[in-house]
Each structure stands twice: as C-alpha cells, then as structure tokens.
Design a protein around this motif. Structure first.
Motif, PDB file in Angstrom:
ATOM      1  N   ILE A 191       0.866  -1.168   0.000  1.00  0.00           N
ATOM      2  CA  ILE A 191       0.000   0.000   0.000  1.00  0.00           C
ATOM      3  C   ILE A 191       0.908   1.224   0.000  1.00  0.00           C
ATOM      4  N   LEU A 192       0.781   2.032  -1.024  1.00  0.00           N
ATOM      5  CA  LEU A 192       1.624   3.219  -1.123  1.00  0.00           C
ATOM      6  C   LEU A 192       1.020   4.360  -0.321  1.00  0.00           C
ATOM      7  N   GLU A 193       1.854   4.979   0.488  1.00  0.00           N
ATOM      8  CA  GLU A 193       1.417   6.120   1.269  1.00  0.00           C
ATOM      9  C   GLU A 193       1.945   7.391   0.627  1.00  0.00           C
ATOM     10  N   ARG A 194       1.195   8.438   0.777  1.00  0.00           N
ATOM     11  CA  ARG A 194       1.607   9.718   0.226  1.00  0.00           C
ATOM     12  C   ARG A 194       2.669  10.342   1.119  1.00  0.00           C
ATOM     13  N   SER A 195       3.591  11.030   0.503  1.00  0.00           N
ATOM     14  CA  SER A 195       4.591  11.793   1.242  1.00  0.00           C
ATOM     15  C   SER A 195       4.908  13.050   0.441  1.00  0.00           C
ATOM     16  N   ILE A 196       5.591  13.974   1.053  1.00  0.00           N
ATOM     17  CA  ILE A 196       5.889  15.243   0.396  1.00  0.00           C
ATOM     18  C   ILE A 196       7.382  15.524   0.475  1.00  0.00           C
ATOM     19  N   ASN A 197       7.965  15.863  -0.656  1.00  0.00           N
ATOM     20  CA  ASN A 197       9.339  16.336  -0.744  1.00  0.00           C
ATOM     21  C   ASN A 197       9.273  17.594  -1.601  1.00  0.00           C
ATOM     22  N   ARG A 198       9.042  18.744  -0.996  1.00  0.00           N
ATOM     23  CA  ARG A 198       8.840  20.008  -1.693  1.00  0.00           C
ATOM     24  C   ARG A 198       9.729  21.077  -1.102  1.00  0.00           C
ATOM     25  N   VAL A 199      10.323  21.887  -1.966  1.00  0.00           N
ATOM     26  CA  VAL A 199      11.199  22.971  -1.542  1.00  0.00           C
ATOM     27  C   VAL A 199      10.839  24.220  -2.332  1.00  0.00           C
ATOM     28  N   GLN A 200      10.823  25.356  -1.660  1.00  0.00           N
ATOM     29  CA  GLN A 200      10.685  26.651  -2.315  1.00  0.00           C
ATOM     30  C   GLN A 200      11.816  27.537  -1.805  1.00  0.00           C
ATOM     31  N   LEU A 201      12.575  28.096  -2.728  1.00  0.00           N
ATOM     32  CA  LEU A 201      13.676  28.989  -2.367  1.00  0.00           C
ATOM     33  C   LEU A 201      13.505  30.309  -3.095  1.00  0.00           C
ATOM     34  N   LEU A 202      13.648  31.400  -2.369  1.00  0.00           N
ATOM     35  CA  LEU A 202      13.620  32.736  -2.949  1.00  0.00           C
ATOM     36  C   LEU A 202      14.958  33.367  -2.626  1.00  0.00           C
ATOM     37  N   GLY A 203      15.712  33.697  -3.662  1.00  0.00           N
ATOM     38  CA  GLY A 203      17.035  34.250  -3.421  1.00  0.00           C
ATOM     39  C   GLY A 203      17.684  34.728  -4.700  1.00  0.00           C
ATOM     40  N   ARG A 204      19.001  34.852  -4.639  1.00  0.00           N
ATOM     41  CA  ARG A 204      19.774  35.363  -5.777  1.00  0.00           C
ATOM     42  C   ARG A 204      20.709  34.283  -6.315  1.00  0.00           C
TER      43      ARG A 204
ATOM     44  N   SER B 114      20.554  37.444 -10.497  1.00  0.00           N
ATOM     45  CA  SER B 114      19.105  37.457 -10.702  1.00  0.00           C
ATOM     46  C   SER B 114      18.389  37.005  -9.435  1.00  0.00           C
ATOM     47  N   ARG B 115      17.260  37.632  -9.156  1.00  0.00           N
ATOM     48  CA  ARG B 115      16.424  37.212  -8.025  1.00  0.00           C
ATOM     49  C   ARG B 115      15.336  36.317  -8.574  1.00  0.00           C
ATOM     50  N   ILE B 116      15.297  35.072  -8.105  1.00  0.00           N
ATOM     51  CA  ILE B 116      14.362  34.092  -8.635  1.00  0.00           C
ATOM     52  C   ILE B 116      13.737  33.278  -7.502  1.00  0.00           C
ATOM     53  N   LEU B 117      12.630  32.642  -7.838  1.00  0.00           N
ATOM     54  CA  LEU B 117      11.982  31.678  -6.958  1.00  0.00           C
ATOM     55  C   LEU B 117      12.127  30.318  -7.612  1.00  0.00           C
ATOM     56  N   VAL B 118      12.681  29.364  -6.884  1.00  0.00           N
ATOM     57  CA  VAL B 118      12.850  28.001  -7.393  1.00  0.00           C
ATOM     58  C   VAL B 118      11.956  27.076  -6.588  1.00  0.00           C
ATOM     59  N   GLU B 119      11.200  26.236  -7.281  1.00  0.00           N
ATOM     60  CA  GLU B 119      10.389  25.211  -6.639  1.00  0.00           C
ATOM     61  C   GLU B 119      10.884  23.864  -7.109  1.00  0.00           C
ATOM     62  N   GLY B 120      10.946  22.907  -6.216  1.00  0.00           N
ATOM     63  CA  GLY B 120      11.442  21.589  -6.594  1.00  0.00           C
ATOM     64  C   GLY B 120      11.444  20.641  -5.429  1.00  0.00           C
TER      65      GLY B 120
ATOM     66  N   ASN C 252      10.244  24.145 -11.339  1.00  0.00           N
ATOM     67  CA  ASN C 252       9.659  25.422 -11.723  1.00  0.00           C
ATOM     68  C   ASN C 252      10.594  26.539 -11.288  1.00  0.00           C
ATOM     69  N   ILE C 253      10.748  27.542 -12.139  1.00  0.00           N
ATOM     70  CA  ILE C 253      11.545  28.724 -11.816  1.00  0.00           C
ATOM     71  C   ILE C 253      10.710  29.941 -12.175  1.00  0.00           C
ATOM     72  N   VAL C 254      10.575  30.860 -11.213  1.00  0.00           N
ATOM     73  CA  VAL C 254       9.838  32.098 -11.447  1.00  0.00           C
ATOM     74  C   VAL C 254      10.849  33.230 -11.480  1.00  0.00           C
ATOM     75  N   PHE C 255      10.868  33.953 -12.593  1.00  0.00           N
ATOM     76  CA  PHE C 255      11.751  35.110 -12.730  1.00  0.00           C
ATOM     77  C   PHE C 255      10.998  36.320 -12.189  1.00  0.00           C
ATOM     78  N   LEU C 256      11.562  37.003 -11.217  1.00  0.00           N
ATOM     79  CA  LEU C 256      10.883  38.140 -10.608  1.00  0.00           C
ATOM     80  C   LEU C 256      10.996  39.355 -11.509  1.00  0.00           C
ATOM     81  N   SER C 257      10.014  40.232 -11.452  1.00  0.00           N
ATOM     82  CA  SER C 257       9.896  41.348 -12.396  1.00  0.00           C
ATOM     83  C   SER C 257      11.106  42.268 -12.391  1.00  0.00           C
ATOM     84  N   GLU C 258      11.799  42.392 -11.268  1.00  0.00           N
ATOM     85  CA  GLU C 258      12.971  43.274 -11.227  1.00  0.00           C
ATOM     86  C   GLU C 258      14.053  42.813 -12.193  1.00  0.00           C
ATOM     87  N   ASN C 259      14.116  41.510 -12.510  1.00  0.00           N
ATOM     88  CA  ASN C 259      15.085  40.998 -13.464  1.00  0.00           C
ATOM     89  C   ASN C 259      14.773  41.472 -14.876  1.00  0.00           C
TER      90      ASN C 259
END
Length: 146
Positions: free
Chosen positions: A24-37, A105-111, A135-142
C-alpha cells in the motif's frame, strides 16, 4: 478512544510489514521553495548516455536581530547566507534556465531535495544535497535590467 488509536497504529504497522504484492503506497511530500539570488551563471552538463542538466548556485539569506522577542529589540542585525545547488533536468525548463538565469538574478525556485554521493578528484567519497527544480519564477525586477 484509546482502542481506536491502537487500531490505527496496528494498521500502520501491518501496512509497513506487508509483502510487495500487497504493498500500500502512502503519500509523502518532498517540496522545496527557495527565494534568493543566483550566485553563478548556469552551466549545462551532459554525461555520456544521459540527458543534459543545467546547474547553478543560489543564495538565500536569513536575518535576525539579537535580543529578538524582547519588548524593545534594539540589538545588532545578524545575517546568515546559505548556498544551494540547483539542478534542472526538465527539458523545456533546463533550456530556459540556461539561457535566462544570470548571476545576481532574483528568482523563486520550486522543486525537491535530492541527496547523493560522488567521488571527488582525489577518490574521496563526498555527499551532495541538490535541489531538483521543476519550476523557476523570474521576478519582475530581473526584466527591467534586460
């Protein structure tokens, strides 16, 4: 109530002790969000027989004031910078990252977090922690700088 809790614990135990055919497979989460340069321009690497990967470093900062939590917090401001290794395998995203991610560059990385081992040039086994970006989000200041 106690009987229900005991039954739940038993179900969990049995679930982990089952054979592969009844797994029986159980759900788990391995998620990271980083906001930086971004710390360095990306490089694209390809090991023979494998898909290419775009790699870059990213810094995140944590700031706090000493004596924080006290009614009048007038302490010194301290800062800690943490460096992260980002790897992008996803075909469309890896090309966009290679082309548009730039040092500073200032970006948000999800993974997700990935732990691995490798042998360094002196044949010493090393451990590495990597963020596998999906996923990578490029912030408007870039965009103003281009």
């Amino acid at each position: 109530m106690l009987r229900n809790a005991s039954a739940q614990i038993l179900k969990q135990f049995v679930r982990h002790r089952t054979t592969d055919t009844n797994l029986i497979l159980e759900r788990s989460i391995n998620r990271v969000q980083l906001l930086g340069r971004v710390g360095q321009d990306p490089v694209m690497r390809q090991v023979e027989g494998r898909n290419p990967v775009t790699i870059f470093s990213m810094a995140t900062n944590e700031m706090w004031r000493s004596g924080e939590g006290e009614p009048t917090s007038t302490g010194d401001v301290s800062q800690k910078t943490t460096w992260h290794r980002i790897s992008v395998f996803k075909p469309g995203l890896r090309d966009v990252a290679y082309q548009y991610v730039k040092k500073g560059s200032r970006i948000l990385v999800e993974g997700k977090l990935d732990y691995g081992e490798y042998m360094d040039k002196n044949n010493v086994r090393r451990q590495a922690t990597t963020i596998i970006a999906d996923n990578i989000v490029f912030l408007s200041e870039n965009l103003r700088d281009q």
